[in-house]
Motif scaffolding. Structure first.
Motif, PDB file in Angstrom:
ATOM      1  N   ASP A  78    -135.764-155.248  40.246  1.00 13.88           N
ATOM      2  CA  ASP A  78    -134.880-156.287  40.006  1.00 13.88           C
ATOM      3  C   ASP A  78    -133.558-156.753  40.656  1.00 13.88           C
ATOM      4  O   ASP A  78    -133.534-157.880  40.718  1.00 13.88           O
ATOM      5  CB  ASP A  78    -134.855-157.129  38.270  1.00 13.88           C
ATOM      6  CG  ASP A  78    -133.404-155.936  37.682  1.00 13.88           C
ATOM      7  OD1 ASP A  78    -133.236-155.401  38.607  1.00 13.88           O
ATOM      8  OD2 ASP A  78    -134.170-156.982  36.643  1.00 13.88           O
ATOM      9  N   ARG A  79    -133.392-156.125  41.471  1.00 15.58           N
ATOM     10  CA  ARG A  79    -132.475-156.012  42.435  1.00 15.58           C
ATOM     11  C   ARG A  79    -132.376-155.457  43.397  1.00 15.58           C
ATOM     12  O   ARG A  79    -133.359-154.278  43.580  1.00 15.58           O
ATOM     13  CB  ARG A  79    -131.107-156.208  41.179  1.00 15.58           C
ATOM     14  CG  ARG A  79    -131.144-154.455  41.524  1.00 15.58           C
ATOM     15  CD  ARG A  79    -129.946-154.703  39.747  1.00 15.58           C
ATOM     16  NE  ARG A  79    -130.490-155.471  38.737  1.00 15.58           N
ATOM     17  CZ  ARG A  79    -129.949-155.290  37.409  1.00 15.58           C
ATOM     18  NH1 ARG A  79    -128.862-154.740  37.226  1.00 15.58           N
ATOM     19  NH2 ARG A  79    -130.571-156.653  36.933  1.00 15.58           N
ATOM     20  N   ASP A  80    -131.412-155.321  44.894  1.00 15.82           N
ATOM     21  CA  ASP A  80    -131.167-154.170  46.015  1.00 15.82           C
ATOM     22  C   ASP A  80    -130.942-153.394  45.035  1.00 15.82           C
ATOM     23  O   ASP A  80    -129.873-152.952  43.976  1.00 15.82           O
ATOM     24  CB  ASP A  80    -130.843-154.664  47.124  1.00 15.82           C
ATOM     25  CG  ASP A  80    -129.087-155.435  46.713  1.00 15.82           C
ATOM     26  OD1 ASP A  80    -128.970-154.633  46.108  1.00 15.82           O
ATOM     27  OD2 ASP A  80    -128.427-155.909  47.571  1.00 15.82           O
ATOM     28  N   ALA A  83    -126.800-153.171  44.750  1.00 12.68           N
ATOM     29  CA  ALA A  83    -126.360-154.204  43.460  1.00 12.68           C
ATOM     30  C   ALA A  83    -126.640-152.899  41.746  1.00 12.68           C
ATOM     31  O   ALA A  83    -126.085-153.096  40.791  1.00 12.68           O
ATOM     32  CB  ALA A  83    -126.784-155.283  42.632  1.00 12.68           C
ATOM     33  N   GLU A  84    -127.909-152.218  41.944  1.00  9.76           N
ATOM     34  CA  GLU A  84    -128.668-151.651  40.542  1.00  9.76           C
ATOM     35  C   GLU A  84    -127.405-150.551  40.940  1.00  9.76           C
ATOM     36  O   GLU A  84    -127.202-149.890  40.342  1.00  9.76           O
ATOM     37  CB  GLU A  84    -130.166-151.232  40.913  1.00  9.76           C
ATOM     38  CG  GLU A  84    -130.102-150.509  39.834  1.00  9.76           C
ATOM     39  CD  GLU A  84    -130.215-150.444  38.614  1.00  9.76           C
ATOM     40  OE1 GLU A  84    -130.543-149.730  37.690  1.00  9.76           O
ATOM     41  OE2 GLU A  84    -129.754-151.860  38.236  1.00  9.76           O
TER      42      GLU A  84
END
Length: 127
Positions: A78-80, A83-84
């Motif tokens: 749910d994120r790049d 970001a993770e």
């Protein structure tokens, strides 16, 4: 039909700490505790036997020697990847050097007990 991976068992000096970490990383919940101190975590909607394997954090005081022969790869859903990476570092993961060149498309990290795992680029959709 062939076999399916149903559980991954990880020896842990502190099963509670590792269960909390991996629950946050994977969006898992505690499914059960055994008398020996083992904690099983898994997907909140499916639990054991669902499409994803559960993790069993098993208490052990045996010292770890050397690099793990098996490790977990995780992919953000749910994120790049950057970001993770920030999220995982904030949860207590730390970067690990296992001989990477710097040109890899993944990050090698360690959980709070030093177990290596890799953060891949997003390649999966949420279940």
């Amino acid at each position: 039909m062939a076999c399916r991976i149903s559980e991954l068992v990880i020896d842990a000096a502190d099963p509670d700490r590792l269960a909390a970490f991996w629950s946050e990383v994977l969006g898992y919940v505690e499914l059960g505790r055994e008398d020996d101190g083992s904690i099983e975590i898994g997907p909140p909607d499916a639990g054991f036997g669902g499409p994803q394997p559960t993790l069993v954090l098993s208490p052990s005081s045996d010292p770890r020697t050397g690099k793990l022969r098996v490790h977990i790869d995780v992919s953000p859903t749910d994120r790049d990847q950057d970001a993770e990476l920030e999220r995982l570092l904030a949860l207590g993961a730390r970067p690990v050097d296992v001989g990477q060149t710097g040109a890899e498309s993944w990050y090698v990290l360690a959980d709070p007990e030093g177990n290596e795992f890799c953060l891949l680029r997003p390649r999966l959709q949420p279940l």
